[in-house]
Every structure is written in C-alpha cells, then in structure tokens.
Write a protein that holds these residues in place. Structure first.
Motif, PDB file in Angstrom:
ATOM      1  N   ALA A 258       0.839  -1.201   0.000  1.00  0.00           N
ATOM      2  CA  ALA A 258       0.000   0.000   0.000  1.00  0.00           C
ATOM      3  C   ALA A 258       0.873   1.250   0.000  1.00  0.00           C
ATOM      4  N   ILE A 259       1.934   1.233   0.795  1.00  0.00           N
ATOM      5  CA  ILE A 259       2.852   2.382   0.847  1.00  0.00           C
ATOM      6  C   ILE A 259       3.537   2.584  -0.501  1.00  0.00           C
ATOM      7  N   ARG A 261       2.392   1.669  -3.348  1.00  0.00           N
ATOM      8  CA  ARG A 261       1.363   2.141  -4.275  1.00  0.00           C
ATOM      9  C   ARG A 261       1.175   3.651  -4.155  1.00  0.00           C
ATOM     10  N   VAL A 262       1.113   4.150  -2.926  1.00  0.00           N
ATOM     11  CA  VAL A 262       0.958   5.585  -2.699  1.00  0.00           C
ATOM     12  C   VAL A 262       2.164   6.343  -3.234  1.00  0.00           C
ATOM     13  N   LEU A 263       3.356   5.825  -2.969  1.00  0.00           N
ATOM     14  CA  LEU A 263       4.568   6.486  -3.455  1.00  0.00           C
ATOM     15  C   LEU A 263       4.598   6.549  -4.974  1.00  0.00           C
ATOM     16  N   ARG A 264       4.104   5.503  -5.619  1.00  0.00           N
ATOM     17  CA  ARG A 264       4.086   5.500  -7.081  1.00  0.00           C
ATOM     18  C   ARG A 264       3.079   6.496  -7.634  1.00  0.00           C
ATOM     19  N   LEU A 265       1.998   6.722  -6.893  1.00  0.00           N
ATOM     20  CA  LEU A 265       1.033   7.728  -7.322  1.00  0.00           C
ATOM     21  C   LEU A 265       1.611   9.130  -7.161  1.00  0.00           C
ATOM     22  N   ILE A 266       2.377   9.316  -6.082  1.00  0.00           N
ATOM     23  CA  ILE A 266       2.992  10.626  -5.824  1.00  0.00           C
ATOM     24  C   ILE A 266       4.170  10.865  -6.737  1.00  0.00           C
ATOM     25  N   ARG A 267       4.987   9.800  -6.863  1.00  0.00           N
ATOM     26  CA  ARG A 267       6.201   9.897  -7.694  1.00  0.00           C
ATOM     27  C   ARG A 267       6.170   8.743  -8.681  1.00  0.00           C
TER      28      ARG A 267
END
Length: 271
Positions: A258-259, A261-267
């Motif tokens: 999940a983390i 995934r979030v990082l990939r959305l941000i960066r």
C-alpha cells in the motif's frame, strides 16, 4: 502483418478451453453453494470446512470475496473470447494458465462434495501453485498490457485469487489436520496457530516483493486474515492470541504494498 499476431489454430482452441473451464467452475460453484438440494460447502466433510472447523478458519463473510473473484473470472472469460484478444501476446502467455486455475477451482468443489478432506487439501495446494505461476507470468508480461481491462481482468483478478487461496490453503489444511491429529494437540493450538500465521506473513510479503509490490494479493490476504481474527474473537473455537496475531499479520502484508502504491502515485518514477 506482424508474425507474432498471425492467427493460429491454438488461439481459438485456447479461447474455447478458457470458456469451457469457466463453465465447469461455475457449475461446480452453483452445486457447492447448495443448489439442487445439495448441502453447501460448509456443511460437507462433516462440517470440517465450516467456520468452526479449525482455529485458522475465517468467519463466514470472508467468503463473499468469491463473488468478486467469480465475477472477475466471468468478465475475463467473455473478454478473452473477443476476436481482438485471440492473438494478443498476453492471452497466449496466460490464457491456458488461467484456464488451469479455473479447472482446479472447480475440482476443489467436486472434491469437497464427492471426495475426501485430504483430496481438497491436495487440490488447493495445486491451485495455489498454479495461481502463483500464473501471477508470476502476469507480472513478467506486464509491459505487454493492453489497457485497463487487461490490467484489471488479468493482474487484478489473478492477484485477488492468489491472495485469497493463500489463506484458504492454510484454513483447508488446518481443517484436515484437526480431524486427524490427537485431541491433546489442542493444548498447543495458540502456539501452532501463531507460528502458522507468521509463515503466512512471510509468504504474503514474498508474493508482494516478487511481484514488484502489487497490492491485489495483499488485499485479499488481509481481508481473509481480518475475518479470521473476527471468528477467533467472537466465534468458536475462540483464541485471543490467534485473533490478535491475524490482525497484525494483515497489517504486515498490506502496508508495504500500500505504501509503495501511494509512493508510485505521488512519484510515478518510483519502481
């Protein structure tokens, strides 16, 4: 014409086999649900497959995930049968494998209805291996994906199927062992259950790492673990230690992907 997209007789055969495997799985599922006067899965094998069959069985609502998986597999079966998918490279790589997982899924229900508990364990272990193989190929061919439908119906559905069957294999095996081990083993149930869940955590993290931190297997695994915890806190047999461990393991397997995934959305450059 691109040689790799030239129509082959095996392409049509693959599409037909996938639809046939899907039909077999759905018929087995309808029978397993208790249609036509048959007993439902949880009532077969002397109730060993019910929520109180072992210390590692999840609560009843956990099994609603099958509805999502079956709907996804139905959508995949229809989509892969379209003419435009006949020569798709990913279909050639994955269609036969997905058909295998559908067949093993249906055979588990046949084993539960007409076979023995040991046969269900053997079948679900084979299903888990087939799903692991399928998901690995899906990850390896991700650069050939052809859009949202490709990602959702291959990667997403296979990931959910893999994550859920990972826990279902543990529950099925525990149900079988509960029927054959000496009653005295129940004194060590908490310790054994916790040890098994630690192994589940390792397997869940290994799947996430191996797949480049794909989240769908973790979602299904965490779903099942959460309902396992509910059953151990509120159902029978009760076990606070196993319930608490299941919640911790659910967080352990879900948070890393999940983390990421979030990082990939941000960066988006994060791989």
């Amino acid at each position: 014409m691109n040689a790799s997209r030239t129509w082959r007789g095996s392409d049509l055969a693959r599409q037909i086999v996938v639809l046939s495997a899907l039909s077999f799985m759905l018929i087995a599922a309808v029978i397993g649900a208790g249609a036509f006067g048959n007993s439902a899965v949880q009532d077969q094998q002397g109730g060993a497959l019910d929520t109180d069959g072992s210390y590692l069985a999840p609560a009843g609502p956990a099994f609603s995930i099958w509805s999502v998986i079956y709907l996804g597999l139905i959508a995949y079966g229809v989509w892969q049968a379209l003419p435009g998918q006949r020569t798709a490279p990913r279909q050639r790589s994955l269609g036969w494998l997905i058909a295998l997982t559908m067949t093993l899924n249906g055979l588990w229900l046949v084993a539960a209805r007409f076979g023995t508990l040991l046969l269900t364990v053997l079948d679900i272990v084979l299903l888990l291996a087939a799903l692991g193989w399928t998901f690995e190929v899906a990850v390896a061919t991700r650069d050939a994906r052809g859009g949202v439908a490709d990602s959702v119906l291959i990667d997403g559905v296979t990931g959910l199927h893999l994550g859920w069957v990972t826990l279902a294999t543990v529950a099925n095996t525990a149900a079988f062992l509960t029927t054959v081990v000496p009653p005295s083993w129940e004194e060590a149930a908490d310790a054994i259950g916790i040890a098994v869940l630690v192994v589940v955590a390792v397997i869940g993290l290994a799947i996430a790492w191996r797949s480049g931190w794909r989240i769908t297997p973790a979602l299904a695994l965490a779903w099942g673990l959460s309902w396992l915890a509910v059953e151990r806190f509120t159902g029978e047999p009760q076990s606070g230690p196993i319930g608490a461990t299941a919640l911790v393991v659910a967080a352990v397997v879900l948070l890393p992907p999940a983390i990421v995934r979030v990082l990939r959305l941000i960066r988006p450059t994060v791989d």
